[in-house]
Design an enzyme around this catalytic site. Structure first.
Site, PDB file in Angstrom:
ATOM      1  N   TYR A  33      13.094   1.918  -4.077  1.00 14.11           N
ATOM      2  CA  TYR A  33      13.545   0.975  -5.099  1.00 14.11           C
ATOM      3  C   TYR A  33      14.490   1.642  -6.074  1.00 14.11           C
ATOM      4  O   TYR A  33      14.617   2.874  -6.100  1.00 14.11           O
ATOM      5  CB  TYR A  33      12.343   0.347  -5.819  1.00 14.11           C
ATOM      6  CG  TYR A  33      11.638   1.231  -6.825  1.00 14.11           C
ATOM      7  CD1 TYR A  33      10.871   2.323  -6.428  1.00 14.11           C
ATOM      8  CD2 TYR A  33      11.753   0.982  -8.192  1.00 14.11           C
ATOM      9  CE1 TYR A  33      10.222   3.127  -7.354  1.00 14.11           C
ATOM     10  CE2 TYR A  33      11.106   1.781  -9.125  1.00 14.11           C
ATOM     11  CZ  TYR A  33      10.341   2.851  -8.709  1.00 14.11           C
ATOM     12  OH  TYR A  33       9.709   3.646  -9.625  1.00 14.11           O
ATOM     13  N   ARG A  52      21.684   7.256  -5.263  1.00 20.37           N
ATOM     14  CA  ARG A  52      20.298   7.710  -5.101  1.00 20.37           C
ATOM     15  C   ARG A  52      19.560   6.817  -4.107  1.00 20.37           C
ATOM     16  O   ARG A  52      18.759   7.301  -3.302  1.00 20.37           O
ATOM     17  CB  ARG A  52      19.566   7.726  -6.443  1.00 20.37           C
ATOM     18  CG  ARG A  52      18.144   8.260  -6.302  1.00 20.37           C
ATOM     19  CD  ARG A  52      17.456   8.429  -7.630  1.00 20.37           C
ATOM     20  NE  ARG A  52      17.284   7.166  -8.318  1.00 20.37           N
ATOM     21  CZ  ARG A  52      16.853   7.055  -9.560  1.00 20.37           C
ATOM     22  NH1 ARG A  52      16.546   8.130 -10.256  1.00 20.37           N
ATOM     23  NH2 ARG A  52      16.708   5.861 -10.114  1.00 20.37           N
ATOM     24  N   ARG A 100       0.942  -4.059  12.056  1.00 22.23           N
ATOM     25  CA  ARG A 100       0.455  -2.883  11.344  1.00 22.23           C
ATOM     26  C   ARG A 100       0.225  -1.723  12.317  1.00 22.23           C
ATOM     27  O   ARG A 100      -0.534  -1.868  13.278  1.00 22.23           O
ATOM     28  CB  ARG A 100      -0.845  -3.199  10.595  1.00 22.23           C
ATOM     29  CG  ARG A 100      -1.331  -2.041   9.741  1.00 22.23           C
ATOM     30  CD  ARG A 100      -2.546  -2.407   8.890  1.00 22.23           C
ATOM     31  NE  ARG A 100      -2.901  -1.310   8.004  1.00 22.23           N
ATOM     32  CZ  ARG A 100      -3.698  -0.301   8.355  1.00 22.23           C
ATOM     33  NH1 ARG A 100      -4.247  -0.284   9.550  1.00 22.23           N
ATOM     34  NH2 ARG A 100      -3.953   0.688   7.507  1.00 22.23           N
ATOM     35  N   LYS A 147      12.558   7.900  -4.178  1.00 24.38           N
ATOM     36  CA  LYS A 147      12.087   6.858  -5.111  1.00 24.38           C
ATOM     37  C   LYS A 147      11.368   5.759  -4.328  1.00 24.38           C
ATOM     38  O   LYS A 147      11.920   4.692  -4.060  1.00 24.38           O
ATOM     39  CB  LYS A 147      13.260   6.310  -5.921  1.00 24.38           C
ATOM     40  CG  LYS A 147      12.841   5.523  -7.154  1.00 24.38           C
ATOM     41  CD  LYS A 147      14.017   5.315  -8.068  1.00 24.38           C
ATOM     42  CE  LYS A 147      13.764   4.307  -9.158  1.00 24.38           C
ATOM     43  NZ  LYS A 147      12.707   4.669 -10.101  1.00 24.38           N
TER      44      LYS A 147
HETATM   45  N1  PMP Z   1      10.639   9.968 -13.039  1.00 27.01           N
HETATM   46  C1  PMP Z   1       9.889   8.976 -12.533  1.00 27.01           C
HETATM   47  C2  PMP Z   1       8.599   9.312 -11.875  1.00 27.01           C
HETATM   48  C3  PMP Z   1      10.312   7.644 -12.633  1.00 27.01           C
HETATM   49  O1  PMP Z   1       9.568   6.647 -12.112  1.00 27.01           O
HETATM   50  C4  PMP Z   1      11.526   7.366 -13.302  1.00 27.01           C
HETATM   51  C5  PMP Z   1      12.018   5.956 -13.476  1.00 27.01           C
HETATM   52  N2  PMP Z   1      11.995   5.206 -12.326  1.00 27.01           N
HETATM   53  C6  PMP Z   1      12.280   8.430 -13.811  1.00 27.01           C
HETATM   54  C7  PMP Z   1      11.803   9.721 -13.661  1.00 27.01           C
HETATM   55  C8  PMP Z   1      13.587   8.196 -14.513  1.00 27.01           C
HETATM   56  O2  PMP Z   1      14.603   7.914 -13.591  1.00 27.01           O
HETATM   57  P1  PMP Z   1      15.865   7.045 -14.000  1.00 27.01           P
HETATM   58  O3  PMP Z   1      16.485   7.715 -15.171  1.00 27.01           O
HETATM   59  O4  PMP Z   1      16.733   7.090 -12.808  1.00 27.01           O
HETATM   60  O5  PMP Z   1      15.338   5.692 -14.336  1.00 27.01           O
END
Ligand code: PMP
Length: 285
Positions: A33, A52, A100, A147
């Site tokens: 995400y 990213r 699944r 992410k």
């Molecule tokens: N670390 C973690 C674990 C996060 O979930 C986030 C935000 N999603 C960030 C750092 C900050 O990332 P960004 O500046 O890209 O939102």
């Protein structure tokens, strides 16, 4: 007016949007995400979020080419249909729907979901108040640079912080702070320099972190990319978090002890102002 969301090619009222119970996002958190901030109707650091996203998709071998899909057009359409001038756009891409099975399927179409969240990001009360954090062990998986939607542990830890009467957690591993539940963690030393954990698989490579470090360096602020301990944070002049949602938000207390004056400090306030100003100059519309 009901919020309009995007699911797999369609713009729908949120109540009509559906994702299969067999979607790999539901069963395996097999999804990545991005969250992009919107201010003044423009997208903050749009290109960096897309890059990213591409790295996260490649790491999980999810068959979706962000460069091929016009994700900017979808962001624009959702912003316009929801009259969003300030807030967030959440984008999730999962591997898709399949029976699944622990073996990940190949050659299935990914599921794409986007929705808006209206929010006051610039005039955020937390920024003037400052955050109080507690430390907790970092028990997440070890590919925090991807992410993914595996957010159960940070969600439980943030909830524990709120139940304890504070705002958030900073997570600890091998004696050093990794990051916040959904933010990168930074401290400011007495000489005005910034200390922040270097990029690795230990942390998410925050888009806000990268921008803030660039802007700080432009202003002649020394930046040390190294891990720091909770004791160093306690003894720091100031501390702050960065994220697309929080921008730059001061941290004023850790484990019940004030950091510096125990109020939002001048360095964090300056960096927040600078971040908002520079972001505004570079919005994507
Ligand atoms: N670390 C973690 C674990 C996060 O979930 C986030 C935000 N999603 C960030 C750092 C900050 O990332 P960004 O500046 O890209 O939102």
């Amino acid at each position: 007016m009901e919020r309009i969301v995007y699911v797999n090619g369609e713009y729908l009222p949120a109540s009509e949007a559906k994702l299969s119970i067999f979607d790999r996002a539901v069963l395996f958190a097999d999804a990545v995400y991005e969250v992009t901030a919107v201010i003044d109707g423009g997208f903050v650091d749009f290109a960096a979020h897309q890059q990213r996203l591409g790295r996260s998709l490649a790491a999980l071998e999810i068959d979706f080419d962000p460069a091929g899909a016009d994700l900017l057009a979808i962001h624009r359409e959702l912003r316009d249909r929801n009259a969003l001038s300030e807030g967030l756009i959440y984008l999730q891409i999962s591997r898709g729907e399949a029976e699944r099975d622990f073996v990940k399927p190949t050659a299935i179409p990914p599921s794409v979901v986007l929705f808006t969240q209206a929010a006051s990001l610039v005039d955020a009360p937390a920024a003037s108040r400052g955050l109080r954090v507690i430390t907790r062990p970092d028990l997440r998986w070890h590919r925090r640079d991807i992410k993914t939607t595996q957010l159960l542990y940070p969600s439980l830890m943030k909830s524990e912080a709120i139940a304890a009467g504070v705002d958030d957690v900073w997570m600890l591993e091998d004696g050093t702070i990794t990051e916040g539940s959904s933010s990168n963690a930074h401290i400011v030393l007495d000489d005005g320099s910034l200390v922040t954990r270097p990029l690795s698989q230990d942390i998410l490579h925050g888009i806000t972190r990268a921008a803030v470090l660039d802007y700080a360096r432009e202003q002649g602020v020394a930046v040390h990319e190294r891990a720091f301990t909770a004791d160093e944070a306690r003894a720091a002049a100031e501390a702050f978090i960065t994220s697309a949602t929080a921008f730059v938000t001061p941290v004023i207390e850790i484990d019940g002890e004030p950091i510096g004056s125990g109020t939002p400090g001048p360095a964090a306030n300056r960096i927040r102002e600078l971040y908002i100003k520079r972001s505004r100059e570079r919005l994507t519309y």
